[in-house]
Design a protein around this motif. Structure first.
Motif, short mmCIF file in Angstrom:
data_model
loop_
_atom_site.label_atom_id
_atom_site.label_comp_id
_atom_site.label_asym_id
_atom_site.label_seq_id
_atom_site.Cartn_x
_atom_site.Cartn_y
_atom_site.Cartn_z
N GLN A 115 -1.67 -1.95 3.90
CA GLN A 115 -2.47 -2.16 5.11
C GLN A 115 -2.04 -3.42 5.86
OE1 GLN A 115 -6.74 -1.85 4.44
NE2 GLN A 115 -6.40 -0.46 2.72
N LYS A 116 -1.48 -4.39 5.13
CA LYS A 116 -1.16 -5.68 5.74
C LYS A 116 0.23 -5.75 6.35
CE LYS A 116 -1.49 -10.62 4.59
NZ LYS A 116 -1.78 -11.59 3.50
N TYR A 117 1.22 -5.08 5.72
CA TYR A 117 2.61 -5.24 6.16
C TYR A 117 3.24 -3.90 6.55
CZ TYR A 117 1.96 -9.63 3.62
OH TYR A 117 1.49 -10.84 3.16
N ASP A 171 5.67 -11.70 0.29
CA ASP A 171 4.41 -11.76 -0.45
C ASP A 171 4.70 -11.43 -1.92
OD1 ASP A 171 1.86 -11.26 -1.59
OD2 ASP A 171 1.05 -10.81 0.40
N CYS A 217 6.87 -7.95 3.96
CA CYS A 217 6.39 -7.43 2.68
C CYS A 217 6.98 -8.22 1.52
CB CYS A 217 6.76 -5.96 2.55
SG CYS A 217 6.32 -5.20 0.97
N ALA A 246 -3.76 -3.13 -0.46
CA ALA A 246 -3.81 -4.24 0.50
C ALA A 246 -2.47 -4.50 1.16
CB ALA A 246 -4.31 -5.50 -0.21
N CYS A 247 -1.39 -4.38 0.39
CA CYS A 247 -0.06 -4.63 0.95
C CYS A 247 0.32 -3.58 1.99
CB CYS A 247 0.99 -4.66 -0.17
SG CYS A 247 0.79 -6.03 -1.33
#
Length: 241
Positions: free
Chosen positions: A27-29, A38, A35, A24-25
């Motif tokens: 894909q998100k950042y 989070d 980064c 998920a990280c």
């Protein structure tokens, strides 16, 4: 040697590829700053492939000889990394200590250097950023100095961890690592960053929660510009932040 050089990038690509669709990280950042805000993510660097944001649990599974991931240093009783791993040793000392000496240019002493004991964290117990964060009041003499000149140095030592006493070393023994961070002290204004590190400070320094409200406490940090460390015989090391 050539075969090994070829295998390293292949190993890195395969390791990152395993999480490309599920992390998920990742894909998100796409940048380190987002980064690292989070708490479940960490920024991983490699000479073989582009840097990437990953979930901490996935980052722990990457080959350590290929990737260097932030926030994965934790308090340990096993001692620091080998002395030749300078950056890792400095990070270990900063993370595992709970206080140091903050040195400023004193406005009350006509420019004389002024050292003051200062509690700090660089993250929660289970993570590390390498950046010292402080919970301070403008009533403090050091903060009054910083208001006029934000340049400062912050010194931490393995003495605080108890490692040197365990080894029978005097605090001045070169093997008893001491790290001097130099840079600018700035107030943390980003709401997410402020919330995260205030909580980290309260977690590792519980009495801070009950300090007088009327002192108008602030979360500040050092933007590091220089790292000096002595951890072995033969002279100090200058480490690139």
């Amino acid at each position: 040697s050539t075969m090994m050089d070829l295998r390293i990038p292949c190993l890195a690509i395969m390791a990152l590829g395993a999480y490309a669709q599920t992390d998920a990280c990742q894909q998100k950042y796409s940048d380190e700053a987002s980064c690292m805000k989070d708490p479940v993510c960490t920024w991983c660097k490699s000479a073989a492939v582009p840097s990437s944001c990953l979930e901490k649990e996935n980052a722990k599974k990457l080959p350590p000889g290929v990737f260097q991931c932030e926030s994965l240093v934790s308090v340990t009783e096993n001692g620091p990394p080998p002395y030749w791993k300078k950056a890792a040793t400095a990070r270990w000392v900063v993370h595992n200590t709970t206080y140091g000496v903050l040195s400023t240019t004193s406005i009350h002493l006509n420019g004389t250097a002024f050292g003051n004991v200062q509690s700090h964290v660089d993250g929660y117990v289970e993570e590390s950023t390498g950046t010292p964060y402080f919970y301070v009041s403008e009533l403090d003499a050091s903060q009054q100095d910083i208001a006029q000149n934000p340049k400062a140095s912050f010194t931490v030592s393995e003495v605080d961890i108890g490692y040197c006493a365990k080894k029978g070393w005097d605090p001045e023994d070169p093997r008893c690592a001491k790290v001097v961070l130099s840079g600018e002290i700035v107030e943390v204004t980003d709401p997410d960053e402020q919330k995260k590190f205030k909580d980290a400070l309260f977690t590792r320094h519980p009495p801070m929660k009950s300090w007088p409200v009327d002192h108008n406490w602030k979360v500040k940090k050092m933007n590091i510009e220089d790292i000096w460390m002595l951890d072995i015989f033969g002279g100090a090391s200058i480490i690139t932040p």
